[in-house]
Design an enzyme around this catalytic site. Structure first.
Site, short mmCIF file in Angstrom:
data_model
loop_
_atom_site.label_atom_id
_atom_site.label_comp_id
_atom_site.label_asym_id
_atom_site.label_seq_id
_atom_site.Cartn_x
_atom_site.Cartn_y
_atom_site.Cartn_z
N GLU A 168 -9.51 -1.91 5.29
CA GLU A 168 -10.13 -1.65 6.58
C GLU A 168 -11.36 -2.54 6.75
OE1 GLU A 168 -8.42 -0.01 8.51
OE2 GLU A 168 -8.02 2.07 7.95
N HIS A 191 -7.20 -4.84 10.08
CA HIS A 191 -6.92 -4.57 8.67
C HIS A 191 -5.62 -5.25 8.22
CE1 HIS A 191 -4.62 -0.49 9.53
NE2 HIS A 191 -3.77 -1.49 9.46
N ASP A 228 0.81 -1.22 0.00
CA ASP A 228 0.00 0.00 0.00
C ASP A 228 0.84 1.26 0.00
OD1 ASP A 228 0.96 -0.54 2.54
OD2 ASP A 228 -1.00 -0.77 3.47
N ASN A 280 -7.54 -2.99 14.25
CA ASN A 280 -8.92 -3.27 13.82
C ASN A 280 -8.99 -4.46 12.85
OD1 ASN A 280 -7.86 -2.25 11.46
ND2 ASN A 280 -9.12 -0.40 11.40
#
Ligand code: F6R
Length: 274
Positions: free
Chosen positions: A153, A148, A77, A146
């Site tokens: 996400e 991800h 990313d 979380n």
């Protein structure tokens, strides 16, 4: 190293005492992979977690244990809106923490272009280039608190491809530590999709520290759900989670995973494969 006994579990889980052991174990897997296939295609990650692994790869390269001369790499990313020479860009991170210190050809290193004039086209091109180079042999992942992976996400499509993705408030806050208060912090990213990640032949996820315990439990023992993108790895035929004791703290079947690893080692020894 082919481990047979874990194949009836959704993922293979290796629990080690310390973050340092996690880095050493992970680095060894990458080194073995490149020694077996010198032109391997690596999937790489940024963040705090892989830093110790990268230091070990740098040392191994310096000591002529492994060469990256024929290796290609694709990063997961990049922030949308940051050019590669921006100090907070993931391209800059990779150059600084790995590429500048090993014998990889910079032309063979790929990070999504955060400054692309047409980001949507750049996403499609990124997936095409991965395919053109034969696909990713081994993908390194960290995990967000979380759940991800990459910047996928919670609520990301489990078959998603490389695309532009909006970051959650939690991720923006987690990463704010890298940006000064005055600095522009992107809220958008380009990330490989979950589907893209699942196409890697092998996936190695590292997690260290107590802050990751909830995400690791959800990824390994929770339901397969877009609410925890890392749970998608339960669908992968060769996914390995390497975690330290703190990140493993929430796992219900910890003792069983450790038992499986001991049995794996015994089996491999009896087969002369260690
Ligand atoms: C970075 C990436 C992210 C990180 C994750 C964990 O390229 O893909 O998914 O792996 O946010 O970050 P750290 O390791 O800093 O806790």
């Amino acid at each position: 190293m082919d481990i047979a006994l874990h194949r009836y579990l959704p993922m293979r889980i290796v629990i080690l005492d310390s973050a340092d052991e996690v880095a050493a174990y992970g680095a060894e897997i990458f080194i073995r992979c490149i020694r077996q296939k010198p032109a391997a295609v690596l999937g790489l990650a940024t963040g705090s977690t892989p830093l110790a692994l990268y230091r070990r790869l740098i040392d191994a390269n310096r000591d002529a244990v492994v060469s990256f001369a024929k290796v290609s790499s694709f990063n997961l990313d990049e922030y949308l809106g940051l050019a590669g020479d921006h100090p907070q860009s993931y391209r800059h991170f990779m150059n600084t923490h790995l590429f500048d210190h090993i014998d990889i050809n910079p032309d063979n290193t790929h990070v999504p272009p955060g400054d692309a004039a047409d980001p949507l086209q750049a996403c499609a091109d990124y997936d095409k280039l991965i395919t053109k180079l034969g696909g990713i042999d081994i993908q390194l992942l960290g995990i967000g608190r979380n759940g991800h992976i990459g910047f996928n996400e919670p609520s990301s499509g489990l078959q998603s491809r490389t695309r532009v993705k909006t970051l959650t408030r939690a991720t923006i806050d987690d990463n704010a530590r890298f940006f000064s208060t005055q600095e522009f912090q992107p809220h958008l990213s380009i990330t490989m999709g979950i589907g893209t990640i699942l196409e890697a032949r092998k996936v190695v996820l590292l997690a260290t520290g107590a802050a990751k315990a909830g995400a690791i439990k959800a990824a390994a023992e929770g339901p397969l759900t877009a609410s925890c993108p890392a749970s998608a790895l339960q669908m992968h035929p060769d996914a390995l989670l390497i975690v330290d004791a703190a990140a493993a703290a929430g796992l219900e079947r910890k003792a069983f995973y450790k038992h499986i690893e001991r049995e794996n080692q015994k089996l491999l020894q009896s087969l002369g494969k260690t």
